[in-house]
Structure formats: structure tokens, C-alpha cells
Motif scaffolding. Structure first.
Motif, short mmCIF file in Angstrom:
data_model
loop_
_atom_site.label_atom_id
_atom_site.label_comp_id
_atom_site.label_asym_id
_atom_site.label_seq_id
_atom_site.Cartn_x
_atom_site.Cartn_y
_atom_site.Cartn_z
N LEU A 62 0.85 -1.33 0.04
CA LEU A 62 0.08 -0.07 -0.15
C LEU A 62 0.95 1.32 0.05
N ALA A 63 1.86 1.04 0.84
CA ALA A 63 2.97 2.39 0.74
C ALA A 63 3.87 2.47 -0.47
N ASN A 64 3.99 1.32 -1.19
CA ASN A 64 5.08 1.44 -2.19
C ASN A 64 4.54 0.76 -3.28
N PRO A 65 3.39 1.10 -4.23
CA PRO A 65 2.76 0.70 -5.24
C PRO A 65 3.79 0.27 -6.19
N ASP A 66 4.70 1.29 -6.37
CA ASP A 66 5.63 1.11 -7.57
C ASP A 66 6.93 0.10 -7.21
N LEU A 67 6.91 -0.45 -6.27
CA LEU A 67 7.85 -1.22 -5.74
C LEU A 67 7.21 -2.32 -5.04
N PRO A 68 6.49 -3.23 -5.61
CA PRO A 68 5.59 -4.21 -5.08
C PRO A 68 6.49 -5.45 -4.56
#
Length: 200
Positions: A62-68
């Protein structure tokens, strides 16, 4: 958390086995000594984060959608006597997230990001992606830091641990660990500290 088929994490199993063994990182056999310290999270009574790996992954994504992070899969460790559950999440061919979980509760004892350098034209981009994941892991536990502050903190830790098979720095309730195995891989980890009460 699913059970991983044998081939799913084949390229990372040897590295994870060394990181999860009696020492944090396993040097060449000629360099190995009997005095390598046990990783703190392997010791009896080592603390856990108050999170399961599923809870961590949900909040992290949720906090890092570009680094899942994909779902963590259990690593078969039949010879392991530490009574921990090992699991890993493959990010790409040379980047992995891994963890060790307390047996029974499933709570996290260590969270690790490991980069396996692959020489070639894409090595620099792969290295930058690895640093981005490591920074995201650091910021998960220190959310008040800006991206620039997180990058600086990570670079400071990696520089202090450069060339070291085990470097640890305690900050508040956290232990940051760097295991630099050169061409064999670089691991950054965050672990909980057991805080003791100050005596008068």
C-alpha cells in the motif's frame, strides 16, 4: 504464504541458505572460520516484529505501489535446526526479498532484500532498483524520513558495511544489517531489537 516449487527460487536458494545459516553471509570455504557469529535473529529468545509476513506485505505494498512485493513462498529447509520458517519473494532474476518467521506465531524475525549482481549493460539499472527496494524497506520502519533522508541513511549504512560479511547498526528499536559478499551478492536487512529497561 504458499509453498514454493523447487525450481521457483532455484537461483537464490544457495544465497538464502548461507544467509540463514550459522552466519549471516557465507564466505568462500578458504575464508570460512569457526568464529563466524550467529545471526542475532537465530539466537534463542530473539525478538520479533509484531507483524506476520502477510500483514507486512499488505502494508508495504500500500505504501510502495511502484515497488511491490509478491507473495512470500516457503523455502524448504529440512536441515535447519533453528525452528524458524524461511520464506522468499522473487522480485526479478537478481533481486529477492526474504524473511525468517517465528514458528507457531508466524511473526517476523528479519526482513531482507538481496541483490545478486549480474554483469552486463543492465547492471547499473538493476543496482538502482535494488537500492530503491532497500530504501523502501528502511522507510517502512522509519516513515517520518523523507525519500532523500532515507536514501542518505541507506547509503551511509551500505558504505559502513562495504566489504563486510556482517555489519550491524542499532538505532532505537531497530537493527540495520548489511551483508556484502561482493560479486556473490549484497543483502540489506531490518530486524527488531529486544530493548532492556534502563537501571537506575
Amino acid at each position: 504464504m504458499k509453498k514454493a516449487p523447487g525450481a521457483v527460487l532455484a537461483s537464490g536458494i544457495i544465497l538464502f541458505a548461507s544467509l540463514f545459516g550459522t552466519a549471516w553471509a557465507d564466505p568462500d570455504p578458504q575464508q570460512r572460520t569457526e568464529h563466524m557469529p550467529a545471526a542475532p535473529y537465530l539466537l534463542s529468545g530473539a525478538p520479533t516484529f509484531d507483524l506476520t509476513i502477510a500483514q507486512f506485505r499488505e502494508k508495504y505494498n500500500l505504501a510502495n505501489p511502484d515497488l511491490p512485493l509478491s507473495e512470500y513462498r516457503a523455502i524448504d529447509s529440512r536441515d535447519d535446526k533453528s525452528n524458524l520458517t524461511r520464506a522468499a519473494s522473487k522480485i526479478n532474476e537478481n533481486l529477492y526479498a526474504s524473511t525468517a518467521l517465528e514458528h507457531g506465531t508466524g511473526k517476523i524475525k528479519t526482513l531482507q532484500i538481496t541483490w545478486l549482481p549480474i554483469p552486463g549493460p543492465e547492471e547499473q539499472a538493476a543496482h538502482e532498483k535494488a537500492l530503491a527496494y532497500m530504501t523502501a524497506l528502511l522507510r517502512f520502519f522509519e516513515p517520518t524520513l523523507s525519500v532523500a533522508e532515507s536514501n542518505k541513511r541507506l547509503n551511509d549504512l551500505l558504505n559502513k558495511g562495504k566489504g563486510s560479511l556482517y555489519f550491524a547498526q542499532n538505532e532505537g528499536a531497530l537493527r540495520f544489517v548489511v551483508a556484502d559478499n561482493g560479486e556473490k551478492g549484497l543483502t540489506f536487512a531490518v530486524e527488531p531489537l529486544k530493548l532492556s529497561l534502563a537501571t537506575p
